[in-house]
Write an enzyme that holds these catalytic residues in place. Structure first.
Site, PDB file in Angstrom:
ATOM      1  N   HIS A  62     144.402 127.619  43.657  1.00  0.00           N
ATOM      2  CA  HIS A  62     144.600 126.371  44.560  1.00  0.00           C
ATOM      3  C   HIS A  62     145.211 125.315  44.057  1.00  0.00           C
ATOM      4  O   HIS A  62     145.769 125.309  42.211  1.00  0.00           O
ATOM      5  CB  HIS A  62     142.421 126.043  44.298  1.00  0.00           C
ATOM      6  CG  HIS A  62     141.990 126.249  43.058  1.00  0.00           C
ATOM      7  ND1 HIS A  62     142.401 127.071  42.753  1.00  0.00           N
ATOM      8  CD2 HIS A  62     141.741 124.762  42.704  1.00  0.00           C
ATOM      9  CE1 HIS A  62     141.553 126.450  40.920  1.00  0.00           C
ATOM     10  NE2 HIS A  62     140.771 124.995  41.267  1.00  0.00           N
ATOM     11  N   HIS A  64     144.430 122.311  42.440  1.00  0.00           N
ATOM     12  CA  HIS A  64     144.045 121.141  41.126  1.00  0.00           C
ATOM     13  C   HIS A  64     144.754 121.836  39.940  1.00  0.00           C
ATOM     14  O   HIS A  64     145.664 122.424  39.516  1.00  0.00           O
ATOM     15  CB  HIS A  64     142.651 121.707  41.169  1.00  0.00           C
ATOM     16  CG  HIS A  64     141.532 121.521  41.684  1.00  0.00           C
ATOM     17  ND1 HIS A  64     139.953 121.860  42.143  1.00  0.00           N
ATOM     18  CD2 HIS A  64     141.027 120.290  42.122  1.00  0.00           C
ATOM     19  CE1 HIS A  64     139.877 120.929  42.768  1.00  0.00           C
ATOM     20  NE2 HIS A  64     140.693 120.288  43.619  1.00  0.00           N
ATOM     21  N   ASP A  66     144.738 122.088  37.035  1.00  0.00           N
ATOM     22  CA  ASP A  66     144.575 122.185  35.451  1.00  0.00           C
ATOM     23  C   ASP A  66     144.641 124.352  36.393  1.00  0.00           C
ATOM     24  O   ASP A  66     144.802 125.315  35.179  1.00  0.00           O
ATOM     25  CB  ASP A  66     143.243 122.849  35.349  1.00  0.00           C
ATOM     26  CG  ASP A  66     141.967 122.780  36.125  1.00  0.00           C
ATOM     27  OD1 ASP A  66     142.455 122.680  36.893  1.00  0.00           O
ATOM     28  OD2 ASP A  66     141.247 123.468  36.082  1.00  0.00           O
ATOM     29  N   HIS A  67     145.279 124.421  37.569  1.00  0.00           N
ATOM     30  CA  HIS A  67     146.259 125.984  37.841  1.00  0.00           C
ATOM     31  C   HIS A  67     147.056 125.582  38.600  1.00  0.00           C
ATOM     32  O   HIS A  67     147.576 126.598  38.782  1.00  0.00           O
ATOM     33  CB  HIS A  67     145.181 126.269  39.318  1.00  0.00           C
ATOM     34  CG  HIS A  67     143.404 126.052  38.483  1.00  0.00           C
ATOM     35  ND1 HIS A  67     142.808 128.015  38.516  1.00  0.00           N
ATOM     36  CD2 HIS A  67     142.134 125.914  38.170  1.00  0.00           C
ATOM     37  CE1 HIS A  67     141.671 128.081  38.305  1.00  0.00           C
ATOM     38  NE2 HIS A  67     141.428 126.783  37.730  1.00  0.00           N
ATOM     39  N   HIS A 142     135.396 126.397  47.653  1.00  0.00           N
ATOM     40  CA  HIS A 142     135.395 125.819  46.677  1.00  0.00           C
ATOM     41  C   HIS A 142     136.238 124.220  47.188  1.00  0.00           C
ATOM     42  O   HIS A 142     136.153 124.120  48.314  1.00  0.00           O
ATOM     43  CB  HIS A 142     137.473 126.202  45.722  1.00  0.00           C
ATOM     44  CG  HIS A 142     137.037 125.605  44.729  1.00  0.00           C
ATOM     45  ND1 HIS A 142     136.105 124.986  43.722  1.00  0.00           N
ATOM     46  CD2 HIS A 142     138.411 124.779  43.995  1.00  0.00           C
ATOM     47  CE1 HIS A 142     136.421 124.101  42.469  1.00  0.00           C
ATOM     48  NE2 HIS A 142     137.610 123.822  42.456  1.00  0.00           N
ATOM     49  N   ASP A 211     139.043 129.490  41.026  1.00  0.00           N
ATOM     50  CA  ASP A 211     137.689 128.500  41.405  1.00  0.00           C
ATOM     51  C   ASP A 211     136.595 128.579  42.888  1.00  0.00           C
ATOM     52  O   ASP A 211     137.689 128.579  43.898  1.00  0.00           O
ATOM     53  CB  ASP A 211     137.876 127.167  41.242  1.00  0.00           C
ATOM     54  CG  ASP A 211     138.615 126.932  39.543  1.00  0.00           C
ATOM     55  OD1 ASP A 211     138.544 127.415  38.805  1.00  0.00           O
ATOM     56  OD2 ASP A 211     138.528 125.300  39.461  1.00  0.00           O
ATOM     57  N   HIS A 269     137.795 130.628  32.308  1.00  0.00           N
ATOM     58  CA  HIS A 269     137.662 129.104  32.926  1.00  0.00           C
ATOM     59  C   HIS A 269     136.378 128.410  32.487  1.00  0.00           C
ATOM     60  O   HIS A 269     135.139 127.959  33.245  1.00  0.00           O
ATOM     61  CB  HIS A 269     137.415 128.870  34.393  1.00  0.00           C
ATOM     62  CG  HIS A 269     138.079 127.436  34.873  1.00  0.00           C
ATOM     63  ND1 HIS A 269     137.380 126.976  35.546  1.00  0.00           N
ATOM     64  CD2 HIS A 269     139.382 127.477  35.469  1.00  0.00           C
ATOM     65  CE1 HIS A 269     137.598 125.868  36.217  1.00  0.00           C
ATOM     66  NE2 HIS A 269     139.147 125.726  36.275  1.00  0.00           N
TER      67      HIS A 269
END
Lengths: 317, 317
Positions: A62, A64, A66-67, A142, A211, A269
């Site tokens: 996804h 976000h 941090d990914h 999510h 997530d 995570h």
């Protein structure tokens, strides 16, 4: 055999010195995949001892930060390497805009062919399939469109050579037909079915869940997997926060693992609010005992080496 | 006093384990600035022992990945911190699109007010000015619009207290006027000029040069600076490549330092092709002896502590 190495176990955009943001590198049959690509993943790849040149596919769960925010830096470096091999990047809608806009603004013309394939929200399906492995995905739940991925090796059936010989089958064309079609007609007219002379090997499988809140799709994709890498952003102490942000607690991840009947659960995570992770581990183990904390930069194999069935002659039922 | 810490000395998008991409953090009078923000800068800030909360301004030299791709991850983390203080980010045209497009796609609504100010190509000027310091910029010459930055402290003049007393001036209003206006009229009608009773302190200054070929603007901005942090992507062995990519060699940087008459030259932004950097250092020192290799994560001060003039009573000419 599947080999994997978790490159980052941190949740959120702010890494710590101890934990890097999300990324897992996976090797199967000479192919190398990357699941997620947080900031600094290219440095973690170096630390994991694997060349970015070998990457053939990058799957983003996804969008976000941090990914995904290590993706364009990695692509730019691949281009600096003068890579020629094509690359497939898959992920949620918007990934193409992120990649192509950034590459344009930082003035990078890639040296290789890049395909960015966007997965439709709320779908599940197959990304790639070869005779030896399958990569599947499923939408999970999510705050933004998010996907989980399942890599499954397809191992050929193991023949019971005594039975094969007793039936007068010889290695070669007839055995090949039997493998391919599940049955074969012998010269004397008898029909032999695969299950009469062979048994299936275990199909090693790995599921990576970015997530998500615990959900049916999450459980279905993980069904029977050898290893489930599952987010556990929070402990139940912050369960309310987990519910509100559509994340999983360690207990949630363990419940998914139990319901899916996986071999082993690796938690990752982790919110940076936790200095020590043992409470999350114990919380999960109360529900699903075969749980570990994922460790960064440690290569593991599925099945673990002692379980490997390398030779058909060892595979007699 | 200016304090600075080089966070990254690598050139190109592909960092090594030894060198991080471009970033320098600078402190002056309680303000903290960041010059450039390559991938992983937020982790380097932690290593340098400085909180990202303190950053008030981020200046990006140009939009190549190794100078800018750590910016959005850093902004996202600041927002995770629930920062409230406004932030100014300056840099070349396109920076706003990069920041706002990425933030939208990764679903971040900043918790603070962000101003992205784009500098017009081929210009020079002042970014910020207070009574105690000035931050200036100048366009330099690279393959894309690129800027260098100069931070200069403004130290108040040091009074010769004997002369002040001899003229019958007392600390207070008249001295304040003299400082502000450069002259003051005494009650008896005499006019006293600043230079008669005070001398200027050195104005500590730091110049950071991202990527450029040596050019007049580069030299002018660096004129008389105490410390010049200058890119030295290549050695003269790869001089042809430097010319073609509009980069500087170590010799180029040293020539700029000599022509600008700086106090000290610190080389940085080294191509990853160099395992050892001593050849670049010696190449530069042949032209400008007061050259060092920048070292990552080491705080330094300008002037160095022994040169500091802390008390006016020590400042008598």
């Amino acid at each position: 055999m599947i080999h994997f190495c978790v490159l980052g176990t941190a949740a959120g955009g702010a890494p710590t010195l101890e934990r890097a943001p999300a990324a897992v590198v996976v090797r199967i049959e000479g192919e190398v995949f990357l699941f997620d690509c947080g900031e600094g993943t290219q440095r973690q790849l170096i630390r994991a001892g694997i060349s970015r040149r070998k990457l053939g596919l990058i799957a983003i769960t996804h969008l976000h930060g941090d990914h995904v925010l290590g993706l364009v830096p990695l692509l730019a470096s691949m281009s600096s390497d003068r890579r020629r091999e094509p690359l497939l990047v898959i992920g949620p809608p918007g990934l193409g805009e992120l990649v192509w806009t950034t590459l344009r603004l930082i003035d990078v013309q890639l040296s290789f062919e890049l395909e960015v394939r966007e997965l439709a929200p709320k779908t599940a399906g197959t990304v790639l399939e070869t005779g030896r492995w399958t990569l599947r995905y499923a939408a999970v739940e999510h705050t933004v469109p998010s996907f989980s991925f399942r890599l499954e090796e397809r191992r050929p059936p193991v023949f019971d050579m005594e039975r094969v010989r007793a039936l007068g089958l010889r290695p070669g064309r007839l055995l090949g037909e039997l493998k391919r079609h599940g049955e074969v007609t012998l010269p004397d007219g008898r029909v032999v079915r695969l299950h009469e002379v062979a048994h299936h090997q275990p199909q090693p499988s790995l599921v990576y869940c970015g997530d998500t809140q615990p959900c049916d799709a999450d459980i279905e994709l993980a069904r029977g997997a050898d290893v489930l890498l599952h987010e556990a952003t929070f402990s139940e102490e912050h369960g309310e926060l987990a519910r509100r942000t559509l994340h999983s607690t360690a207990a949630d991840a363990a419940t998914v693992a139990a319901q899916a009947g996986v071999g082993e659960l690796l938690l990752l995570h982790f919110s940076t609010r936790y200095d020590t992770l043992e409470p999350l581990l114990y919380e999960a183990r109360r529900i699903f005992p075969r749980t570990r904390l994922a460790r960064e930069l440690r290569w593991e194999a599925i099945p673990t080496p002692r379980e490997v069935v390398e030779s058909p002659s060892l595979g007699t039922a």
